[in-house]
Design a protein around this motif. Structure first.
Motif, mmCIF file in Angstrom:
data_model
loop_
_atom_site.group_PDB
_atom_site.id
_atom_site.type_symbol
_atom_site.label_atom_id
_atom_site.label_comp_id
_atom_site.label_asym_id
_atom_site.label_seq_id
_atom_site.Cartn_x
_atom_site.Cartn_y
_atom_site.Cartn_z
ATOM 1 N N ASP A 76 0.820 -1.381 0.113
ATOM 2 C CA ASP A 76 -0.151 -0.459 -0.121
ATOM 3 C C ASP A 76 1.168 1.284 0.099
ATOM 4 O OD1 ASP A 76 -0.838 -0.217 3.683
ATOM 5 O OD2 ASP A 76 1.192 -0.346 2.196
ATOM 6 N N ILE A 77 2.006 1.165 0.133
ATOM 7 C CA ILE A 77 3.085 2.292 -0.325
ATOM 8 C C ILE A 77 3.848 1.890 -1.405
ATOM 9 C CG2 ILE A 77 4.633 1.620 1.420
ATOM 10 C CD1 ILE A 77 4.809 4.208 2.105
ATOM 11 N N PHE A 78 3.457 2.730 -2.797
ATOM 12 C CA PHE A 78 4.776 2.926 -3.252
ATOM 13 C C PHE A 78 6.092 4.164 -2.984
ATOM 14 C CE2 PHE A 78 2.604 -0.627 -5.995
ATOM 15 C CZ PHE A 78 1.405 -0.492 -5.782
ATOM 16 N N ILE A 79 6.496 4.171 -3.425
ATOM 17 C CA ILE A 79 8.092 5.155 -3.627
ATOM 18 C C ILE A 79 8.815 5.045 -5.093
ATOM 19 C CG2 ILE A 79 9.683 5.821 -2.370
ATOM 20 C CD1 ILE A 79 8.385 4.761 0.001
ATOM 21 N N THR A 80 9.235 6.222 -5.026
ATOM 22 C CA THR A 80 9.751 6.307 -6.551
ATOM 23 C C THR A 80 11.074 7.251 -5.956
ATOM 24 O OG1 THR A 80 8.708 7.282 -7.787
ATOM 25 C CG2 THR A 80 9.307 5.299 -8.725
ATOM 26 N N THR A 101 5.573 9.815 -3.667
ATOM 27 C CA THR A 101 5.554 9.040 -2.913
ATOM 28 C C THR A 101 3.663 8.308 -3.108
ATOM 29 O OG1 THR A 101 6.532 9.003 -0.666
ATOM 30 C CG2 THR A 101 5.248 7.744 -0.370
ATOM 31 N N LYS A 102 2.945 7.279 -3.397
ATOM 32 C CA LYS A 102 2.003 6.831 -3.443
ATOM 33 C C LYS A 102 1.290 5.673 -2.598
ATOM 34 C CE LYS A 102 1.333 8.307 -7.750
ATOM 35 N NZ LYS A 102 1.380 8.253 -9.265
ATOM 36 N N THR A 103 0.510 6.358 -1.543
ATOM 37 C CA THR A 103 0.054 5.468 -0.844
ATOM 38 C C THR A 103 -1.316 5.393 -0.244
ATOM 39 O OG1 THR A 103 0.354 4.166 1.561
ATOM 40 C CG2 THR A 103 1.060 7.219 0.884
ATOM 41 N N THR A 104 -2.399 4.260 0.842
ATOM 42 C CA THR A 104 -3.543 4.439 1.138
ATOM 43 C C THR A 104 -3.174 4.562 2.278
ATOM 44 O OG1 THR A 104 -3.646 2.309 1.030
ATOM 45 C CG2 THR A 104 -4.628 3.635 -0.628
ATOM 46 N N ARG A 105 -1.922 4.430 2.986
ATOM 47 C CA ARG A 105 -1.825 4.243 4.296
ATOM 48 C C ARG A 105 -3.242 4.950 5.559
ATOM 49 N NH1 ARG A 105 3.707 1.508 6.301
ATOM 50 N NH2 ARG A 105 3.244 -0.297 4.902
ATOM 51 N N SER A 106 -3.680 4.973 6.018
ATOM 52 C CA SER A 106 -4.565 6.097 6.949
ATOM 53 C C SER A 106 -3.299 6.811 7.853
ATOM 54 C CB SER A 106 -5.329 5.298 7.963
ATOM 55 O OG SER A 106 -4.599 4.065 8.448
ATOM 56 N N GLU A 107 -2.114 6.975 7.820
ATOM 57 C CA GLU A 107 -1.566 7.400 8.633
ATOM 58 C C GLU A 107 -0.840 8.534 8.162
ATOM 59 O OE1 GLU A 107 -0.755 4.252 8.628
ATOM 60 O OE2 GLU A 107 1.453 3.894 8.100
ATOM 61 N N PHE A 108 -1.449 8.003 6.851
ATOM 62 C CA PHE A 108 -0.277 9.362 5.757
ATOM 63 C C PHE A 108 -1.660 10.020 5.674
ATOM 64 C CE2 PHE A 108 3.638 8.714 4.747
ATOM 65 C CZ PHE A 108 4.283 6.950 5.429
ATOM 66 N N ASP A 109 -1.294 11.694 5.890
ATOM 67 C CA ASP A 109 -2.817 13.395 5.433
ATOM 68 C C ASP A 109 -2.970 12.961 4.212
ATOM 69 O OD1 ASP A 109 -1.511 14.216 7.788
ATOM 70 O OD2 ASP A 109 -2.419 13.452 8.252
ATOM 71 N N ASN A 110 -2.248 13.153 3.207
ATOM 72 C CA ASN A 110 -2.210 12.480 1.770
ATOM 73 C C ASN A 110 -2.268 11.007 1.287
ATOM 74 O OD1 ASN A 110 -2.380 15.446 2.451
ATOM 75 N ND2 ASN A 110 -0.938 15.791 1.206
ATOM 76 N N ARG A 172 12.796 -1.235 0.002
ATOM 77 C CA ARG A 172 12.629 -1.997 1.018
ATOM 78 C C ARG A 172 12.154 -1.556 2.587
ATOM 79 N NH1 ARG A 172 16.198 -6.256 -0.713
ATOM 80 N NH2 ARG A 172 14.813 -6.558 -1.861
ATOM 81 N N VAL A 173 12.505 -0.101 2.708
ATOM 82 C CA VAL A 173 12.332 0.152 4.107
ATOM 83 C C VAL A 173 10.495 0.151 4.267
ATOM 84 C CG1 VAL A 173 11.524 1.776 5.816
ATOM 85 C CG2 VAL A 173 13.831 1.281 4.529
ATOM 86 N N ALA A 174 10.274 0.696 3.110
ATOM 87 C CA ALA A 174 8.181 0.856 2.743
ATOM 88 C C ALA A 174 7.517 -0.853 2.976
ATOM 89 C CB ALA A 174 7.989 1.324 1.285
ATOM 90 N N ASP A 175 8.696 -2.032 2.566
ATOM 91 C CA ASP A 175 8.121 -3.249 2.360
ATOM 92 C C ASP A 175 8.556 -4.122 4.186
ATOM 93 O OD1 ASP A 175 9.433 -4.262 -0.872
ATOM 94 O OD2 ASP A 175 7.325 -3.065 -0.676
ATOM 95 N N HIS A 176 8.784 -3.626 4.655
ATOM 96 C CA HIS A 176 9.534 -3.588 6.148
ATOM 97 C C HIS A 176 8.234 -3.765 7.039
ATOM 98 C CE1 HIS A 176 11.461 -5.361 9.576
ATOM 99 N NE2 HIS A 176 12.263 -6.059 9.163
ATOM 100 N N PRO A 177 7.256 -4.643 7.619
ATOM 101 C CA PRO A 177 6.290 -4.606 7.913
ATOM 102 C C PRO A 177 6.218 -3.469 9.642
ATOM 103 C CG PRO A 177 7.755 -6.553 8.325
ATOM 104 C CD PRO A 177 7.708 -5.782 7.675
ATOM 105 N N ILE A 178 7.548 -4.002 10.204
ATOM 106 C CA ILE A 178 6.988 -2.426 11.465
ATOM 107 C C ILE A 178 8.134 -1.494 11.154
ATOM 108 C CG2 ILE A 178 8.669 -2.122 13.402
ATOM 109 C CD1 ILE A 178 8.657 -5.847 13.631
ATOM 110 N N LEU A 179 9.214 -1.401 9.917
ATOM 111 C CA LEU A 179 10.039 -0.073 9.713
ATOM 112 C C LEU A 179 9.363 0.711 8.736
ATOM 113 C CD1 LEU A 179 13.566 -1.252 8.266
ATOM 114 C CD2 LEU A 179 13.026 -0.585 10.279
#
Lengths: 433, 435
Positions: A76-80, A101-110, A172-179
């Protein structure tokens, strides 16, 4: 290795991550048989943020299973990282990269962010992530300088190589469940330049960090006494792996060098046939044909070397750095255990406030357990990534080599065909009386 | 690419023209009872079968090690199949002697070159050592090729000295020296002189000289670059051998990837090893080119001979013209050219009538001789041009055929190399897939 920016994909399941994620529970896919994993930040070493929601140590004992498949489904998060630009100030010249960054995560405002970051900022982020999660395996950053020869910070190839590595790092950071749930990570992706500067200034000051480091060094000097067998096994593996990957890195770079030198000579070879054809009559066509074949093979060779440099070399180099990261992670884990052991021993010997010490020791014990679990979990994850990355890189190399030889084969076969059809065979065509 | 022993229409034509020339010109030794115009190769199997090291004392009584080559001959005949061939041993210097003899005795022939005395254009893996077995082997092949070239040459194949070289062990050297060919060898000085001062060389020979210079330059360059390319290719392949070693070691610490890595490593070893055969084949190609590089010397030698004969003709003609003029002056009494005689006669008085008559008679004689000489030289020059040009055409055809074949075989080699590469990397890919 640039990922295409897909349209924002709405995940099939919503992540129930509250707006304020500091110290929050990380909820991975509901479908999955995953234990809720809480991050009690007071127990994470070096991080001074206070957990707003204390959690029981007990829940941390349960490991989180990091299933690779689940991660890719729920991406749910794509980064270039792209678009390097040079900036010149009175003091220095530096490069910034665009981070999209493109994301649907709710902790992000946009749902979309575009910021510019320089290498220093990446370094900062990595440092923060490692501080917060000292026994998680953070993907390495490209090196500060290329040690060989001159520092060519503004060389096109260098910048491109670095850009790709930075791109990989963030993903890789975006893929990591915790990081990926790290606040620092979020700020890195979303804050404007001045906001980031302000944010960076918060957090543990330089001196308190020094204190941490001193303590860590003191502990490591003492050494760990009862390291669990599995971590010793991991350490041995990492030693061996580090050697092997280092060798592969060297071998591959050597191949690139030899191939380039071969190419240089080949470039001179074709023209000698052309030169010769100028002195001949009957042979001229043929000689020019051979020259042409060699020239075309030159082009293919150039492409093959390029592919090697772009695909295999960077990956091997990354894993050389990974090996160093792993060693550091293992050291940090050892330090945590050493600190606990030291205090534990003190309990038996020193005359101190036993209750206070006992409480501290309990905390340290939890910390050790938490650190071990984090590492164990991440270790499996890292191994899978490593296998995937290296397999894919070697596969790609083998495929390219097959392709290279197939193309050269076609070149020479075409030439041979043109030689074997004799022009005199046309004489039999006239059948009409 | 080897000298062909097939039907030689050109040779037949050439030979009918050559017969008289042969008889008149060069050959002192007796003709062997072999049909003229038939390639010796058709009658006889010739091979340089082996090479061996010998030790012996050389001319300054020092111990030396040298290589000898076994020459085997056997008549081509159904009845003699299976009969052991005749054989004798010869060393490289004897081949050289034979060739020098042929060069001098048949100056209108483009005589095939010998293989290198010393390994010159090599890439690093090949040693430049004359004792190196690979070098000796390639030289053996080269010597055999040389004998085949000579034995299939319409003119040279009939030479008795050549025949004895192949068949008789003892006293061959003495026989060669007895032909006195060394005395007939044109001096270097003469040749250089001629090259600079000849006025009307046949244009075709001038062109040929330019061509042989060009060919020499371009082939030298080509062979040098090819050797460098081979060197580099060797490096690329061999470094891959390290993959084999490291994969194998790495596979020991990996569970899932172990098998894939291990087998991939084997393929990398195979890849590294494959370059040896590839480059050995290419060496054969290089030898084919080298033969023609060395042929350029023979071409230039023929051109030089032409220049020399032409020059001698021009000298003789000039001499004749001089004498004619002298006669004219004597008869008419006019002195058109400055001469010491003229001066002295002016100073010391005219000659008597008897003196003049005597001089005239001498001159007449000289004129007759001069005219004979010119006629002779003219015939010689014409003959030379004719016979040389026949052989040059023969050589050109041979060269075009041989090199065309060589280039095709080079393409075949490249194709083989590519196919090997495809196979190895496809196999490696399979192994990586299993990782």
């Amino acid at each position: 290795m640039s990922r295409t920016i897909d349209a924002v994909v709405s995940p099939t399941q919503t992540n129930t991550i509250p707006a304020d994620i500091s110290g929050q529970m990380l909820d991975l896919d509901e479908d999955d048989d995953l234990e809720v994993f809480s991050k009690d930040l007071t127990l994470a070493d070096g991080n001074m943020f206070n957990a707003s929601m204390p959690t029981s140590p007990g829940s941390m004992v349960n490991q989180c299973k990091f299933e690779e498949d689940e991660e890719s489904d729920s991406k749910d998060i794509f980064i270039t990282v792209d678009n390097p630009e040079s900036h010149v100030t009175a003091i220095e010249t530096f490069i910034t990269y665009r981070v999209l960054t493109k994301t649907t995560r709710s902790e992000f405002d946009n749902s979309e962010y575009e910021v510019r970051r320089r290498y220093q900022d990446f370094l900062w982020l990595k440092g923060k992530l490692e501080d917060a999660h000292s026994t998680l395996i953070v993907h390495p950053l490209p090196e500060k300088f290329v040690v060989k020869g001159m520092v060519e910070r503004f060389n096109g190839d260098f910048i491109e190589t670095r850009r790709k590595a930075l791109h990989k790092f963030l993903n890789r950071v975006a893929d990591h469940p915790i990081l990926s749930c790290s606040e620092d990570f979020k700020v890195f992706l979303s804050a404007q330049a001045w906001e980031l500067t302000t944010y960076k200034k918060q957090g543990p000051g330089f001196l308190s960090r020094m204190g941490e480091t001193v303590r860590a060094v003191a502990n490591s000097v003492r050494g760990v006494k009862n390291r669990p067998e599995e971590f010793t096994a991991i350490q041995e593996y990492v030693e061996d792996f580090s050697n092997k990957i280092g060798s592969l890195d060297k071998v591959t770079q050597r191949i690139v060098k030899e191939q380039k030198e071969y190419l240089e000579e080949l470039k001179e070879y074709g023209p000698t046939y052309t030169l010769w054809s100028g002195s001949e009559e009957e042979l001229a066509e043929q000689l020019k044909g051979v020259a042409g074949c060699i020239e075309r093979c030159c082009k293919e060779t150039e492409e093959q070397v390029g592919h090697l440099s772009d695909t295999l070399v960077p990956v091997l180099h990354e894993y050389v750095l990974c090996a160093e990261t792993l060693k550091a992670v293992l050291r940090r884990r050892d330090n945590i255990q050493a600190e606990f052991e030291a205090k534990n021993e003190a309990l038996a010997t020193k005359k101190v406030d036993r209750d206070a010490l006992k409480e501290e020791i309990d905390k340290l014990e939890d910390r050790v357990e938490w650190a071990n679990n984090a590492l164990k979990g991440d270790w499996g994850r890292w191994q899978r990534s490593m296998r995937g990355d290296l397999k894919s890189a070697f596969l790609s190399t083998a495929e390219k080599n097959v392709d290279y030889y197939e193309k050269c084969l076609a070149v020479w076969e075409t030439f041979l065909l043109s030689q074997r059809t004799e022009p005199s065979e046309e004489t039999d065509r006239d059948n009409t009386p | 690419m080897m000298a062909d022993s097939g039907p030689k229409e050109v040779a037949v034509i050439g030979n009918t023209e050559l017969t008289s020339a042969e008889l008149d010109n060069n050959i002192i030794n007796t003709m062997v009872e072999i049909e003229k115009g038939t390639s010796l190769l058709r009658k006889m199997e010739i091979s340089v079968a082996e090479a061996e090291k010998r030790t012996g004392k050389n001319t300054v009584n020092m111990q030396e090690i040298y290589t000898v080559y076994l020459i085997e001959t056997r008549p081509v005949d159904a009845l003699t199949e299976g009969i052991t061939p005749d054989s004798l041993w010869r060393r490289y210097s004897e081949f050289e002697l034979l060739r020098n003899y042929l060069l001098v005795t048949y100056p209108f022939v483009v005589v095939a070159p010998l293989p290198e005395k010393r390994a010159e254009i090599v890439w690093h893996k090949l040693s430049a050592d004359n004792m190196d077995p690979d070098f000796v082997e390639r030289r053996r092949v080269g010597l055999e090729n040389f004998l085949h070239r000579v034995a299939s040459h319409p003119v040279l194949c009939n030479d008795n000295i050549f025949y004895i070289f192949l068949t008789e062990d003892k006293d061959w050297k003495e026989m060669v020296y007895e032909t006195g060919f060394q005395a007939k060898a044109d001096s270097r000085l003469k040749a250089v002189n001629a090259a600079f001062r000849v006025k009307n060389p046949d244009g075709r020979f001038t062109e040929l000289k330019h061509y042989s210079d060009e060919l020499q330059t371009v082939l030298s360059q080509l062979l040098r670059v090819r050797a460098r390319v081979a060197d580099r290719l060797y490096g690329v392949y061999k470094v891959h051998g390290n993959y084999g070693r490291v994969f194998s070691e790495w596979s020991a610490i990996e569970k899932e990837m172990g098998d894939g890595l291990q087998s991939a490593g084997h393929h990398m070893d195979a890849y590294a090893a494959s370059v040896d055969d590839i480059l050995e084949e290419e060496e054969h190609y290089a030898d084919q080119l080298k033969e023609y590089l060395f042929y350029t010397d023979a071409l230039r030698a023929v051109c030089r001979k032409h220049e020399l004969t032409q020059f001698e003709l021009e000298m003789v003609a000039l001499d004749l013209a001089c004498k004619k003029q002298q006669k004219e002056e004597l008869v008419t009494g006019t002195v058109r050219t400055f001469s010491l005689k003229g001066m002295t006669s002016k100073l010391f008085g005219q000659e008597t009538a008897e003196q003049r008559e005597a001089k005239l008679q001498v001159l007449e004689q000289q004129l007759k001789e001069g005219e004979e000489a010119v006629k002779e030289k003219n015939t010689e020059t014409d003959e030379f041009v004719k016979t040389a040009w026949v052989d040059i055409e023969r050589f050109k055809d041979q060269k075009d055929r041989d090199l065309k074949e060589a280039l095709i075989s080079y393409a075949v080699m490249q194709i083989s190399m590519c196919k090997k590469g495809i196979q190895v990397w496809t196999n490696a890919k399979e192994c990586f897939n299993k990782m």
